[in-house]
Design a protein around this motif. Structure first.
Motif, PDB file in Angstrom:
ATOM      1  N   GLY A  48      41.968  11.658  20.231  1.00 44.15           N
ATOM      2  CA  GLY A  48      42.458  10.037  20.344  1.00 44.15           C
ATOM      3  C   GLY A  48      42.814   9.524  19.239  1.00 44.15           C
ATOM      4  O   GLY A  48      43.369   8.303  19.190  1.00 44.15           O
ATOM      5  N   GLU A  49      43.085  10.438  18.275  1.00 40.61           N
ATOM      6  CA  GLU A  49      43.908   9.942  16.981  1.00 40.61           C
ATOM      7  C   GLU A  49      45.126   9.862  17.252  1.00 40.61           C
ATOM      8  O   GLU A  49      45.829  11.062  17.628  1.00 40.61           O
ATOM      9  N   VAL A  50      45.932   8.896  16.973  1.00 42.59           N
ATOM     10  CA  VAL A  50      47.433   8.630  17.222  1.00 42.59           C
ATOM     11  C   VAL A  50      48.126   8.406  15.784  1.00 42.59           C
ATOM     12  O   VAL A  50      47.548   7.672  15.011  1.00 42.59           O
ATOM     13  N   LYS A  51      49.211   8.916  15.612  1.00 41.59           N
ATOM     14  CA  LYS A  51      50.210   8.398  14.630  1.00 41.59           C
ATOM     15  C   LYS A  51      51.587   8.390  15.083  1.00 41.59           C
ATOM     16  O   LYS A  51      52.033   9.167  16.133  1.00 41.59           O
ATOM     17  N   LEU A  52      52.523   7.014  14.914  1.00 40.37           N
ATOM     18  CA  LEU A  52      53.773   6.923  15.340  1.00 40.37           C
ATOM     19  C   LEU A  52      54.417   7.800  14.377  1.00 40.37           C
ATOM     20  O   LEU A  52      54.277   7.746  13.157  1.00 40.37           O
ATOM     21  N   ILE A  53      55.721   8.110  14.976  1.00 37.08           N
ATOM     22  CA  ILE A  53      56.777   8.890  14.092  1.00 37.08           C
ATOM     23  C   ILE A  53      57.962   8.012  13.899  1.00 37.08           C
ATOM     24  O   ILE A  53      58.467   7.745  15.251  1.00 37.08           O
ATOM     25  N   PRO A  54      58.454   7.528  12.924  1.00 43.79           N
ATOM     26  CA  PRO A  54      59.481   6.759  12.769  1.00 43.79           C
ATOM     27  C   PRO A  54      60.955   7.804  12.665  1.00 43.79           C
ATOM     28  O   PRO A  54      60.880   8.892  12.298  1.00 43.79           O
ATOM     29  N   GLY A  55      61.821   6.997  13.140  1.00 44.48           N
ATOM     30  CA  GLY A  55      63.253   7.773  13.225  1.00 44.48           C
ATOM     31  C   GLY A  55      63.969   7.556  11.821  1.00 44.48           C
ATOM     32  O   GLY A  55      63.271   6.640  10.767  1.00 44.48           O
ATOM     33  N   GLY A  79      39.591  10.950  26.330  1.00 45.26           N
ATOM     34  CA  GLY A  79      39.975  10.639  24.938  1.00 45.26           C
ATOM     35  C   GLY A  79      41.283  10.208  24.565  1.00 45.26           C
ATOM     36  O   GLY A  79      41.587   9.333  23.696  1.00 45.26           O
ATOM     37  N   LEU A  80      42.336  10.861  25.444  1.00 42.84           N
ATOM     38  CA  LEU A  80      43.609  10.399  25.164  1.00 42.84           C
ATOM     39  C   LEU A  80      43.974   9.351  25.519  1.00 42.84           C
ATOM     40  O   LEU A  80      45.086   8.617  25.106  1.00 42.84           O
ATOM     41  N   LEU A 107      44.713   9.735  34.623  1.00 41.33           N
ATOM     42  CA  LEU A 107      43.694   8.779  35.344  1.00 41.33           C
ATOM     43  C   LEU A 107      43.148   7.859  34.222  1.00 41.33           C
ATOM     44  O   LEU A 107      43.002   6.802  34.402  1.00 41.33           O
ATOM     45  N   GLY A 108      42.860   8.628  32.995  1.00 40.58           N
ATOM     46  CA  GLY A 108      42.320   7.831  31.912  1.00 40.58           C
ATOM     47  C   GLY A 108      43.314   6.714  31.278  1.00 40.58           C
ATOM     48  O   GLY A 108      42.972   5.506  31.168  1.00 40.58           O
ATOM     49  N   TRP A 109      44.843   6.974  31.381  1.00 33.14           N
ATOM     50  CA  TRP A 109      45.711   6.144  31.036  1.00 33.14           C
ATOM     51  C   TRP A 109      45.701   4.785  31.928  1.00 33.14           C
ATOM     52  O   TRP A 109      45.669   3.678  31.433  1.00 33.14           O
TER      53      TRP A 109
END
Length: 458
Positions: A48-55, A79-80, A107-109
């Protein structure tokens, strides 16, 4: 609100799914700038750890979410779905998601989209997701929509969800899918369903019994749900703390309605009947009293040793009515006993059945749909405990042990059916969890839905 996937034709950004043990190889395959950014950000691909990726211009062009380890995924389902609260608005699609995880992720989303906004508008836009390849979109949407209905019903406070309002929700669902309905109330209820009437007669909000029928072909399935819209305990009054969650005491009714919606939305080939006794257990001069003896629809007499053990009384009459038609499968769901919570906690749905094949089918369905259940026994040796001597049955034996089991044995006397299954659910999530916000929650419905092909041969 209605759960939804993003338009498959709309532009979307990738959400890369990376397991903890595959992080380094994945990073090595990325552009140098992306790998450096994620390493310097401390990304470890935890579940579930999220990181955004910039352009290049600074705008978010992608994101990565950790799927953790196999052990972490087993300990925390969905977890996702943590990504729903962490991603910017707009549409997304999974990249690198293993096929075996796609159904649960989808389903979780959807379940994480839920907001109870009847009294306070939800703020902000949620990110959308394209349905992952290979996932049965109609099926997962039906599961989420049924769960949303269950949550809405449970979360609504009793002031706005009494017997009349539960009837209105029941009839609205039936009308949506063209189901036939029947409402029994007043003198007819008092005559034909005396235990339901006895529980509800103390309230100024009259009791009633609700029934719907849908489908004309296939095997017959009857669902019975406890619809106690608020439970004061009656003359055996609950303490203040014991009433705080009693708006959820119609959680059995809410769950069978959610399951019924799933079945009807998917158009399953079966003949469905849903029965809900809708009552409020209140205190007044009309309330039933401790030591009253009630004669049930089935003809069995019941000594009322605790007016706070009212759920099994209303279910007793409803189950007797259901059994008169001898459906091929009979299931009851109820927020019935605190003993069940002590035994298995709030996450598991204890269930009872005498049929090992039915249990195996249900447990396979539970695993497939991330809807955990746990089998408890109809322990015949405890049958004498529910026989008080002065009447056929005791609604609250002073045994002091196995409260969920003795309640289930009580219900079995009224169901009197070889293919009967009973769920003693909690219907509430005590704190926020992935895809399960704090508040009302369905339990067992997805497991039953997945098990129906094996249970009924459909």
């Amino acid at each position: 609100m209605t759960p939804a996937f993003a338009d498959p034709a709309s532009p979307s950004r990738p959400l890369h799914v990376v397991a903890a043990d595959a992080l380094e190889p994945w990073l090595e395959a990325q552009p140098v700038a992306v790998a450096v950014w994620l390493r310097d950000s401390g990304f470890k691909a935890g579940l579930g750890e999220v990181k955004l990726i910039p352009g290049a211009g600074g705008a978010v062009v992608a994101a990565v979410i950790g799927s953790g380890t196999a052990k972490a995924r087993a300990r925390m389902r969905f977890g996702l779905s943590k990504a729903v609260a962490q991603l910017p608005a707009g549409d997304w699609h999974f990249e690198g998601l293993p096929e075996a995880q796609r159904f649960e992720a989808a389903l979780g989303w959807l379940l994480a989209q839920y907001r109870f906004d009847r009294y306070k508008p939800a703020s902000g836009m949620l990110p959308g997701l394209k349905c992952p390849e290979g996932v049965d979109e109609a099926r997962v949407l039906a599961m989420a929509a049924g769960e949303f209905l269950t949550r809405d019903l449970i979360n609504t406070p009793a002031q706005d969800m009494g017997p009349a309002e539960l009837e209105a929700a029941f009839l609205a669902l039936a009308d949506r899918f063209g189901a036939a309905t029947q409402v029994v109330s007043g003198a007819d209820l008092a005559r034909d369903f005396p235990m339901i009437h006895a529980v509800g007669k103390g309230s100024d909000r009259p009791p009633r019994l609700l029934s719907l029928r849908w489908g004309t072909q296939g095997p017959s399935l009857t669902l019975v749900g406890k619809g106690v819209c608020f439970d004061t305990g009656g003359l055996n009054l609950k303490p203040s703390a014991g009433m705080l969650l009693m708006k959820k005491d119609m959680g059995g009714a809410a769950t069978v309605l959610g399951l019924a919606q799933m079945i009807m939305q998917l158009g399953l080939r079966l003949r469905l009947r849903v029965i809900v006794p809708a009552v409020e257990n209140s205190v007044s001069g009309r309330s039933m009293r401790p030591k009253d003896i009630l004669t049930s629809r089935k003809g069995l007499t019941v000594e009322v040793n605790d007016t706070d053990a009212e759920g099994r009384l209303v279910l007793g009459d409803a189950l007797a009515w259901a059994a008169e038609e001898n459906p091929e499968l009979l299931i009851s769901m109820a927020t019935l006993t605190g003993a069940a919570r002590v035994a298995v906690g709030p996450d598991l749905a204890p269930y009872y059945t005498d049929d090992a094949a039915m249990a195996a089918a249900l447990e396979a369905g539970a695993v497939a749909t991330a809807d955990p259940v746990w089998r408890l026994p109809f322990h015949d040796a405890y049958e004498p405990v529910i026989e008080p001597g002065i009447a056929d049955l005791d609604n609250a034996p002073g045994f002091g042990f196995a409260g969920s089991i003795t309640a289930a044995l009580f219900l079995r006397r009224f169901a009197d059916h070889p293919r009967y299954m009973h769920f003693d659910i909690y219907g509430h999530t005590p704190s926020d969890a992935p895809a399960r916000p704090k508040g009302g929650a369905g339990q067992g419905a997805r497991a039953v839905l997945a098990a129906l092909p094996a249970l009924l041969g459909i």
